[in-house]
Design an enzyme around this catalytic site. Structure first.
Site, PDB file in Angstrom:
ATOM      1  N   TYR A   1       0.842  -1.187   0.000  1.00 47.19           N
ATOM      2  CA  TYR A   1       0.000   0.000   0.000  1.00 47.19           C
ATOM      3  C   TYR A   1       0.876   1.235   0.000  1.00 47.19           C
ATOM      4  CZ  TYR A   1      -3.582   3.360   1.516  1.00 47.19           C
ATOM      5  OH  TYR A   1      -4.441   4.431   1.608  1.00 47.19           O
TER       6      TYR A   1
ATOM      7  N   ASP B   1       9.186   3.009  -0.001  1.00 44.34           N
ATOM      8  CA  ASP B   1       8.097   3.630   0.754  1.00 44.34           C
ATOM      9  C   ASP B   1       8.348   3.313   2.228  1.00 44.34           C
ATOM     10  OD1 ASP B   1       5.847   4.383   2.072  1.00 44.34           O
ATOM     11  OD2 ASP B   1       4.425   3.430   0.686  1.00 44.34           O
TER      12      ASP B   1
ATOM     13  N   LYS C   1       3.743   9.120   8.983  1.00 42.12           N
ATOM     14  CA  LYS C   1       3.526   8.473  10.288  1.00 42.12           C
ATOM     15  C   LYS C   1       4.454   8.990  11.407  1.00 42.12           C
ATOM     16  CE  LYS C   1       0.698   5.001   8.315  1.00 42.12           C
ATOM     17  NZ  LYS C   1       0.734   4.151   7.129  1.00 42.12           N
TER      18      LYS C   1
HETATM   19  C1  LIG Z   1       0.097   4.570   5.758  1.00 39.41           C
HETATM   20  C2  LIG Z   1       0.894   4.323   4.564  1.00 39.41           C
HETATM   21  C3  LIG Z   1       0.828   5.172   3.450  1.00 39.41           C
HETATM   22  C4  LIG Z   1      -0.174   6.275   3.334  1.00 39.41           C
HETATM   23  O1  LIG Z   1       0.016   7.266   4.297  1.00 39.41           O
HETATM   24  P1  LIG Z   1      -1.244   8.229   4.649  1.00 39.41           P
HETATM   25  O2  LIG Z   1      -0.644   9.212   5.604  1.00 39.41           O
HETATM   26  O3  LIG Z   1      -2.271   7.341   5.254  1.00 39.41           O
HETATM   27  O4  LIG Z   1      -1.693   8.847   3.398  1.00 39.41           O
HETATM   28  C5  LIG Z   1       1.693   4.939   2.403  1.00 39.41           C
HETATM   29  N1  LIG Z   1       2.570   3.930   2.436  1.00 39.41           N
HETATM   30  C6  LIG Z   1       2.659   3.093   3.491  1.00 39.41           C
HETATM   31  C7  LIG Z   1       3.667   2.005   3.482  1.00 39.41           C
HETATM   32  C8  LIG Z   1       1.803   3.248   4.573  1.00 39.41           C
HETATM   33  O5  LIG Z   1       1.849   2.386   5.568  1.00 39.41           O
END
Ligand SMILES: *Cc1c(COP(=O)(O)O)cnc(C)c1O
Length: 428
Positions: free
Chosen positions: A144, A239, A267
């Site tokens: 994701y 990511d 995060k």
């Molecule tokens: C949470 C997450 C996102 C998206 O971040 P948001 O602040 O929710 O838009 C993207 N990549 C990874 C790996 C994530 O865990």
């Protein structure tokens, strides 16, 4: 436990907010029942609207690495708020957090702040395309990267194929530029490069997958991605929205010793306020507006409250690297404890763990990619989730989500969690 007030609040929310929530996983669709409405949180505990105290294993899906309402972060926000909440002009604080973040992240020269992980990944991919002059993107099934169009793609038939949109509203055109591969399967990636040797701008990957449960990379997988990118002139995009500042001060790049070309963050970086960021070397960042032609902007980007919170968070981590060992140790204790309680019951299960991320899958097979993660027994998972909730332990309300431990969890909390788990196991 009773959830009367949460129930009533959910009902009211549903008439004015689609599904009653502002992000789908909160609606409990995978586990059923009523989402818990939070009144406040402190340290390792959530206090809900019905007056229950819950031990929290999601930590706001990652940001609360040091527990809720962490004093230095709260103080930093309080000190800043009286000076105004947004200017649309630069502040010194933005340079300070950039310097600090770059001192922790290996291998990157510059960083741009945005407001969410989604925005970070979306912008990083645009930058990769602008820099390489190529259009295609390789992503992995089950990874994701936020909800921007290019990432909402799943396999058509078989894993190695052109993507088909997995959400209405994503155009076929967009889907065609996203090539899908299987996590931990280098061959599925190599095939794309063979078919499109000069069209792939980047591979985007969660270096430790955390959005299909926790799935660590197998030995050689990320190294293999690195060399494919080098061979074909594509960029490796890590990511690290989940892993950044969680697995080590320098995230997965540091922990695994692999260098990405672009990395995205979010995060933990915001300390619980809305922040995302992407970082890269100078020659790549030079393509970004206002230096270069790749456009990206944000009215609230670098917001002073968010920067104050993030700076306090990173400063604490930079000065207390022992936090990362402590988190690993707690997560290991939980893992070993759960495993030893499950063994005698002969319940098929897999526990995956990396650093302070962990997930329990009710399946016989090793969970190494999206396909194997999807084999888990969801009836077991639902019963487990509610069994633990009834005993005051809040787990991710979906088998496809990782646990995120926070350092406010005490030995006693872990022991209590294992006792609750043992108690639940006796009921099945
Ligand atoms: C949470 C997450 C996102 C998206 O971040 P948001 O602040 O929710 O838009 C993207 N990549 C990874 C790996 C994530 O865990």
């Amino acid at each position: 436990m009773r959830y009367e007030r949460s129930s009533a609040l959910f009902k009211a929310a549903q008439s004015v907010i689609p599904g009653g929530v502002n992000s789908p996983v909160r609606a409990f669709q995978a586990v059923g029942g009523t989402p818990i409405f939070v009144d406040h949180a402190k340290g390792a505990y959530l206090y809900d609207e019905d007056g229950n105290r819950l031990i929290d294993y999601i930590s706001s899906w990652g940001p609360m690495l040091l527990g809720h309402a962490f004093e230095p972060v709260i103080l930093a926000v309080k000190e800043r708020v009286d000076k105004g909440t947004s200017y649309g002009m630069p502040t010194e604080l933005e340079t300070q957090i950039a310097e600090l973040a770059l001192s922790m992240i290996p291998n990157m020269d510059q960083i741009r702040m945005v407001n969410s992980g989604t925005e970070a990944c979306m912008s990083a991919v645009r930058l990769a395309r602008g820099y390489t002059g190529r259009e295609k993107l390789i992503k992995f099934a089950g990874c994701y990267h936020g909800h921007s169009d290019a990432f909402l793609i799943q396999a058509g038939s078989g894993a190695v194929t052109f993507g088909a949109p997995s959400s209405p509203g994503v155009t076929k055109g967009t889907a065609q530029d996203t090539l899908l591969a299987s996590y931990n399967d280098l061959e599925s990636v190599a095939q794309h490069f063979e078919h499109h040797p000069e069209a792939i701008a980047a591979i985007i990957v969660e270096p430790i997958a955390g959005n299909m449960g926790c799935i660590p990379p197998q030995k050689g997988f990320l190294e293999g991605l690195r060399s494919l990118c080098d061979q074909y002139g594509s960029l490796l995009l890590f990511d690290e929205v989940m892993t950044g500042f969680r697995l080590a001060p320098g995230g997965a790049q540091e922990r695994l010793g692999i260098q990405a070309d672009i990395a995205t963050y979010g995060k933990v970086l915001g300390g619980g306020l809305p922040v995302g960021a992407f970082a890269a070397r100078n020659e790549i960042m030079a393509q970004l507006a206002p230096l270069g032609p790749v456009y990206q902007a944000g009215t609230l980007s670098g917001n002073p409250l968010a920067m104050a919170a993030g700076h306090a968070m990173l400063a604490h981590l930079a000065h207390h690297p022992e936090v990362f060992q402590s988190l690993d140790h707690k997560t290991e204790q939980l893992h070993l404890g759960m495993d030893s309680l499950l063994q005698p019951k002969r319940i098929p299960h897999q526990i995956n763990r990396f650093g302070s991320m962990l997930s329990l899958h009710f399946t016989e097979q090793a969970v190494v990619d999206f396909q194997s993660a999807a084999l888990g027994n969801n009836a077991h998972f639902k019963a487990y989730f509610h069994g633990m909730l009834d005993r005051g332990v809040y787990l991710p309300p979906s088998a496809f989500e990782s646990y995120f431990l926070n350092d406010a969890l005490s030995e006693r909390d872990i022991t209590y969690t294992l006792t609750a788990f043992d108690d639940w196991l006796k009921t099945i």
